[in-house]
Motif scaffolding. Structure first.
Motif, PDB file in Angstrom:
ATOM      1  N   CYS A 291      -4.458 -12.407  32.875  1.00 49.16           N
ATOM      2  CA  CYS A 291      -4.846 -12.509  34.290  1.00 49.16           C
ATOM      3  C   CYS A 291      -6.293 -12.923  34.499  1.00 49.16           C
ATOM      4  O   CYS A 291      -6.607 -13.521  35.520  1.00 49.16           O
ATOM      5  N   ALA A 292      -7.191 -12.549  33.605  1.00 52.11           N
ATOM      6  CA  ALA A 292      -8.613 -12.842  33.867  1.00 52.11           C
ATOM      7  C   ALA A 292      -9.396 -12.856  32.568  1.00 52.11           C
ATOM      8  O   ALA A 292      -8.950 -12.318  31.553  1.00 52.11           O
ATOM      9  N   ASP A 293     -10.587 -13.465  32.617  1.00 48.88           N
ATOM     10  CA  ASP A 293     -11.499 -13.440  31.467  1.00 48.88           C
ATOM     11  C   ASP A 293     -12.764 -12.695  31.885  1.00 48.88           C
ATOM     12  O   ASP A 293     -13.198 -12.810  33.028  1.00 48.88           O
ATOM     13  N   PHE A 294     -13.326 -11.940  30.993  1.00 49.90           N
ATOM     14  CA  PHE A 294     -14.584 -11.252  31.291  1.00 49.90           C
ATOM     15  C   PHE A 294     -15.306 -10.917  29.994  1.00 49.90           C
ATOM     16  O   PHE A 294     -14.746 -11.084  28.916  1.00 49.90           O
ATOM     17  N   GLU A 295     -16.569 -10.457  30.143  1.00 54.70           N
ATOM     18  CA  GLU A 295     -17.359 -10.102  28.962  1.00 54.70           C
ATOM     19  C   GLU A 295     -17.631  -8.604  28.938  1.00 54.70           C
ATOM     20  O   GLU A 295     -17.889  -8.012  29.976  1.00 54.70           O
ATOM     21  N   VAL A 296     -17.568  -8.024  27.742  1.00 52.47           N
ATOM     22  CA  VAL A 296     -17.949  -6.608  27.570  1.00 52.47           C
ATOM     23  C   VAL A 296     -18.797  -6.484  26.306  1.00 52.47           C
ATOM     24  O   VAL A 296     -18.863  -7.406  25.490  1.00 52.47           O
ATOM     25  N   GLY A 297     -19.411  -5.305  26.149  1.00 53.94           N
ATOM     26  CA  GLY A 297     -20.262  -5.090  24.977  1.00 53.94           C
ATOM     27  C   GLY A 297     -19.474  -4.713  23.729  1.00 53.94           C
ATOM     28  O   GLY A 297     -19.767  -5.150  22.619  1.00 53.94           O
ATOM     29  N   ILE A 298     -18.451  -3.844  23.926  1.00 55.17           N
ATOM     30  CA  ILE A 298     -17.653  -3.339  22.794  1.00 55.17           C
ATOM     31  C   ILE A 298     -16.181  -3.346  23.206  1.00 55.17           C
ATOM     32  O   ILE A 298     -15.856  -3.063  24.363  1.00 55.17           O
ATOM     33  N   VAL A 299     -15.299  -3.647  22.268  1.00 55.78           N
ATOM     34  CA  VAL A 299     -13.863  -3.450  22.508  1.00 55.78           C
ATOM     35  C   VAL A 299     -13.372  -2.391  21.524  1.00 55.78           C
ATOM     36  O   VAL A 299     -13.555  -2.513  20.312  1.00 55.78           O
ATOM     37  N   GLY A 300     -12.788  -1.323  22.066  1.00 51.39           N
ATOM     38  CA  GLY A 300     -12.251  -0.249  21.216  1.00 51.39           C
ATOM     39  C   GLY A 300     -10.731  -0.314  21.189  1.00 51.39           C
ATOM     40  O   GLY A 300     -10.095  -0.484  22.233  1.00 51.39           O
ATOM     41  N   ALA A 301     -10.147  -0.216  19.992  1.00 52.87           N
ATOM     42  CA  ALA A 301      -8.678  -0.261  19.860  1.00 52.87           C
ATOM     43  C   ALA A 301      -8.162   1.147  19.572  1.00 52.87           C
ATOM     44  O   ALA A 301      -8.537   1.752  18.573  1.00 52.87           O
ATOM     45  N   PHE A 302      -7.306   1.665  20.459  1.00 52.06           N
ATOM     46  CA  PHE A 302      -6.826   3.047  20.316  1.00 52.06           C
ATOM     47  C   PHE A 302      -5.306   3.106  20.482  1.00 52.06           C
ATOM     48  O   PHE A 302      -4.788   3.327  21.567  1.00 52.06           O
ATOM     49  N   PHE A 303      -4.619   2.875  19.381  1.00 52.54           N
ATOM     50  CA  PHE A 303      -3.157   2.813  19.397  1.00 52.54           C
ATOM     51  C   PHE A 303      -2.543   3.912  18.538  1.00 52.54           C
ATOM     52  O   PHE A 303      -1.481   3.739  17.958  1.00 52.54           O
ATOM     53  N   GLY A 304      -3.231   5.006  18.403  1.00 52.49           N
ATOM     54  CA  GLY A 304      -2.715   6.119  17.607  1.00 52.49           C
ATOM     55  C   GLY A 304      -3.043   5.972  16.126  1.00 52.49           C
ATOM     56  O   GLY A 304      -3.646   4.987  15.698  1.00 52.49           O
ATOM     57  N   LEU A 305      -2.675   7.012  15.375  1.00 54.48           N
ATOM     58  CA  LEU A 305      -2.936   7.018  13.930  1.00 54.48           C
ATOM     59  C   LEU A 305      -1.613   6.899  13.180  1.00 54.48           C
ATOM     60  O   LEU A 305      -0.606   7.454  13.610  1.00 54.48           O
ATOM     61  N   VAL A 306      -1.633   6.149  12.071  1.00 55.31           N
ATOM     62  CA  VAL A 306      -0.435   6.101  11.212  1.00 55.31           C
ATOM     63  C   VAL A 306      -0.786   6.723   9.864  1.00 55.31           C
ATOM     64  O   VAL A 306      -1.923   6.617   9.408  1.00 55.31           O
ATOM     65  N   PRO A 307       0.186   7.372   9.211  1.00 50.19           N
ATOM     66  CA  PRO A 307      -0.102   7.980   7.913  1.00 50.19           C
ATOM     67  C   PRO A 307      -0.722   6.985   6.925  1.00 50.19           C
ATOM     68  O   PRO A 307      -0.281   5.845   6.820  1.00 50.19           O
ATOM     69  N   ASP A 308      -1.750   7.476   6.241  1.00 47.82           N
ATOM     70  CA  ASP A 308      -2.503   6.628   5.300  1.00 47.82           C
ATOM     71  C   ASP A 308      -1.860   6.758   3.910  1.00 47.82           C
ATOM     72  O   ASP A 308      -2.380   7.437   3.028  1.00 47.82           O
ATOM     73  N   VAL A 309      -0.713   6.116   3.738  1.00 51.17           N
ATOM     74  CA  VAL A 309       0.070   6.349   2.514  1.00 51.17           C
ATOM     75  C   VAL A 309       0.459   5.047   1.800  1.00 51.17           C
ATOM     76  O   VAL A 309       1.263   5.064   0.880  1.00 51.17           O
ATOM     77  N   ARG A 310      -0.135   3.961   2.231  1.00 49.44           N
ATOM     78  CA  ARG A 310       0.252   2.672   1.670  1.00 49.44           C
ATOM     79  C   ARG A 310       0.083   2.623   0.140  1.00 49.44           C
ATOM     80  O   ARG A 310       0.879   2.012  -0.565  1.00 49.44           O
ATOM     81  N   PHE A 311      -0.964   3.295  -0.354  1.00 48.28           N
ATOM     82  CA  PHE A 311      -1.231   3.248  -1.797  1.00 48.28           C
ATOM     83  C   PHE A 311      -0.122   3.917  -2.621  1.00 48.28           C
ATOM     84  O   PHE A 311      -0.077   3.791  -3.835  1.00 48.28           O
ATOM     85  N   LEU A 312       0.799   4.621  -1.922  1.00 42.95           N
ATOM     86  CA  LEU A 312       1.879   5.313  -2.629  1.00 42.95           C
ATOM     87  C   LEU A 312       3.205   4.553  -2.549  1.00 42.95           C
ATOM     88  O   LEU A 312       4.231   5.031  -3.040  1.00 42.95           O
ATOM     89  N   ALA A 313       3.158   3.363  -1.946  1.00 44.92           N
ATOM     90  CA  ALA A 313       4.397   2.633  -1.658  1.00 44.92           C
ATOM     91  C   ALA A 313       5.267   2.417  -2.895  1.00 44.92           C
ATOM     92  O   ALA A 313       6.490   2.479  -2.815  1.00 44.92           O
ATOM     93  N   ARG A 314       4.658   2.186  -4.047  1.00 44.45           N
ATOM     94  CA  ARG A 314       5.474   1.915  -5.246  1.00 44.45           C
ATOM     95  C   ARG A 314       5.477   3.093  -6.221  1.00 44.45           C
ATOM     96  O   ARG A 314       5.758   2.932  -7.400  1.00 44.45           O
ATOM     97  N   SER A 315       5.150   4.273  -5.713  1.00 44.02           N
ATOM     98  CA  SER A 315       4.999   5.419  -6.621  1.00 44.02           C
ATOM     99  C   SER A 315       6.320   6.111  -6.917  1.00 44.02           C
ATOM    100  O   SER A 315       6.398   6.928  -7.824  1.00 44.02           O
ATOM    101  N   GLY A 316       7.353   5.811  -6.118  1.00 45.31           N
ATOM    102  CA  GLY A 316       8.619   6.519  -6.293  1.00 45.31           C
ATOM    103  C   GLY A 316       8.803   7.641  -5.282  1.00 45.31           C
ATOM    104  O   GLY A 316       9.875   8.237  -5.188  1.00 45.31           O
ATOM    105  N   LEU A 317       7.760   7.932  -4.504  1.00 48.86           N
ATOM    106  CA  LEU A 317       7.896   8.938  -3.443  1.00 48.86           C
ATOM    107  C   LEU A 317       8.772   8.373  -2.331  1.00 48.86           C
ATOM    108  O   LEU A 317       8.806   7.166  -2.110  1.00 48.86           O
ATOM    109  N   ASP A 318       9.457   9.258  -1.610  1.00 50.49           N
ATOM    110  CA  ASP A 318      10.229   8.808  -0.451  1.00 50.49           C
ATOM    111  C   ASP A 318       9.275   8.694   0.725  1.00 50.49           C
ATOM    112  O   ASP A 318       8.643   9.685   1.124  1.00 50.49           O
TER     113      ASP A 318
END
Ligand SMILES: Cc1cc2nc3c(=O)[nH]c(=O)nc-3n(C[C@H](O)[C@H](O)[C@H](O)COP(=O)(O)OP(=O)(O)OC[C@H]3O[C@@H](n4cnc5c(N)ncnc54)[C@H](O)[C@@H]3O)c2cc1C
Length: 338
Positions: A226-253
């Motif tokens: 709808c419009a263009d404008f300028e701001v100083g900071i853009v904050g993205a706040f879409f919730g938190l997801v479990p930080d478990v990607r490093f376990l993807a191939r570990s055999g854990l469910d």
């Protein structure tokens, strides 16, 4: 199991409580806590107050500096676990060191979720999860007058309040998908819309972000449908997801988080998960629930530790406090006023 070697991955509230409980109940055991951040355990819900300058960053630590030392718990900060070998019962650190364990508690919590269409603008947007994020916010806020908040999760509301209190102009684009862990409905939408407006926030719910362009250190060009404008900071706040990607191939469910039974045990013997990274089976609803919130994390950390030592304590979540969101059952101890 008193002389066994316990490893905890993570250094948030769930890990902190797990380490304390293990030490209390197994005085002879070896306990090592790996935290990828360089700061000791803190209370993340106080970060908005730190950003607003209402609280000194030193005041948000969960325990005194010597806490782990005095309890003979080895705290290894700034050390990220990148892999776990469940055949050999070993964790592998980013710098390739291998550490063996007899029992493991995974308490890696969550990380900010960025919806796929916005991933391309990730470097232009700010999130708030760690003390390092808070430091960046403080730094940038000193040079800007306005902030655009996109999303609408619980973190965004407390940060918005903090920004208003320090006199910043706040724009807000509400996104229906980001109210995690609250189930989004028209009533909630109207309520949050009205409360933001009351506080002087320029709020809109129908806009879609088309492009974000960093013009300078203190200016971002925002293009919406709808419009263009300028701001100083853009904050993205879409919730938190479990930080478990490093376990993807570990055999854990793994589904959204690490799947555990009601005793927080994974499919591997002596391996537990607790806090925001776990998805806990509840026999009453015959489904898994995701835990959100500081108090829940501490409780689950304690239960995981007690069960590691032979307990059979079930993680409780009353069916009334569990609700379904996009097919995921959520239990939250986190409810706040805006
Ligand atoms: C800004 C903000 C405001 C909040 N407000 C509230 C509130 O008002 N009320 C409320 O109840 N809850 C609130 N929460 C949520 C609450 O803080 C979390 O639910 C809680 O911290 C979860 O605890 P946890 O221990 O499971 O995970 P976390 O607190 O996320 O801790 C995870 C830990 O694991 C570490 N880690 C992750 N991966 C690795 C790895 N691979 N190797 C080593 N270490 C690793 C992280 O560095 C961190 O130390 C808020 C959260 C934020 C960010």
């Amino acid at each position: 199991m008193s002389t066994e070697r316990f490893v905890i991955i993570g250094n948030g509230p769930a890990a902190n409580e797990a380490a304390t409980t293990l030490r209390q109940r197994a005085p002879q055991s070896g306990i090592t806590v790996f935290g990828k951040e360089t700061t000791r355990s803190y209370k993340p819900h106080l970060l908005p107050d730190v950003v607003a300058g209402r609280l000194d960053a030193e005041k948000i630590f969960a325990s005194p500096e010597d806490y782990y030392n005095e309890r003979d718990i080895q705290l290894r900060l700034g050390q990220k676990v990148v892999q776990v070998d469940f055949n050999k019962y070993q964790v592998i650190l980013e710098h390739r060191e291998v550490v063996s364990f007899d029992g493991l508690i995974i308490a890696t919590g969550g990380k900010p979720r960025i919806p796929e269409p916005l991933e391309v603008f990730e470097d232009v947007m700010m999130t708030l999860k760690t003390t390092e994020d808070a430091r960046l916010w403080i730094d940038r806020l000193a040079r800007v007058d306005s902030v655009l908040m996109i999303g609408g999760d619980l973190t965004s509301l407390s940060l918005t309040r903090a920004l208003i209190n320090i006199g910043k102009k706040v724009f807000f684009i509400i996104d229906a998908e980001s109210f995690w862990p609250l189930p989004f409905n028209e009533r909630l939408h109207q309520e949050i819309h009205a409360r933001l407006r009351e506080k002087g926030v320029d709020v809109s719910s129908s806009r879609k972000i088309k492009r974000l362009t960093q013009l300078s250190d203190c200016s971002i060009q925002v293009e919406t449908d709808c419009a263009d404008f300028e701001v100083g900071i853009v904050g993205a706040f879409f919730g938190l997801v479990p930080d478990v990607r490093f376990l993807a191939r570990s055999g854990l469910d793994i589904d959204r988080g690490i799947l555990v039974d009601e005793n927080l045990q994974t499919r591997f013997r002596n391996v537990f998960a607790a806090g925001d990274c776990a998805q806990v089976y509840n026999p009453v609803i015959r489904d898994y629930w995701v835990s959100i919130g500081y108090d829940n994390a501490r409780t689950l950390g304690r239960i995981a530790a007690l069960n590691m030592l032979g307990g059979m304590i079930a993680a409780q979540a009353s069916p009334e406090s569990i609700f379904s969101l996009n097919g995921v059952q959520v239990n939250t101890s986190w409810w706040m006023e805006f």
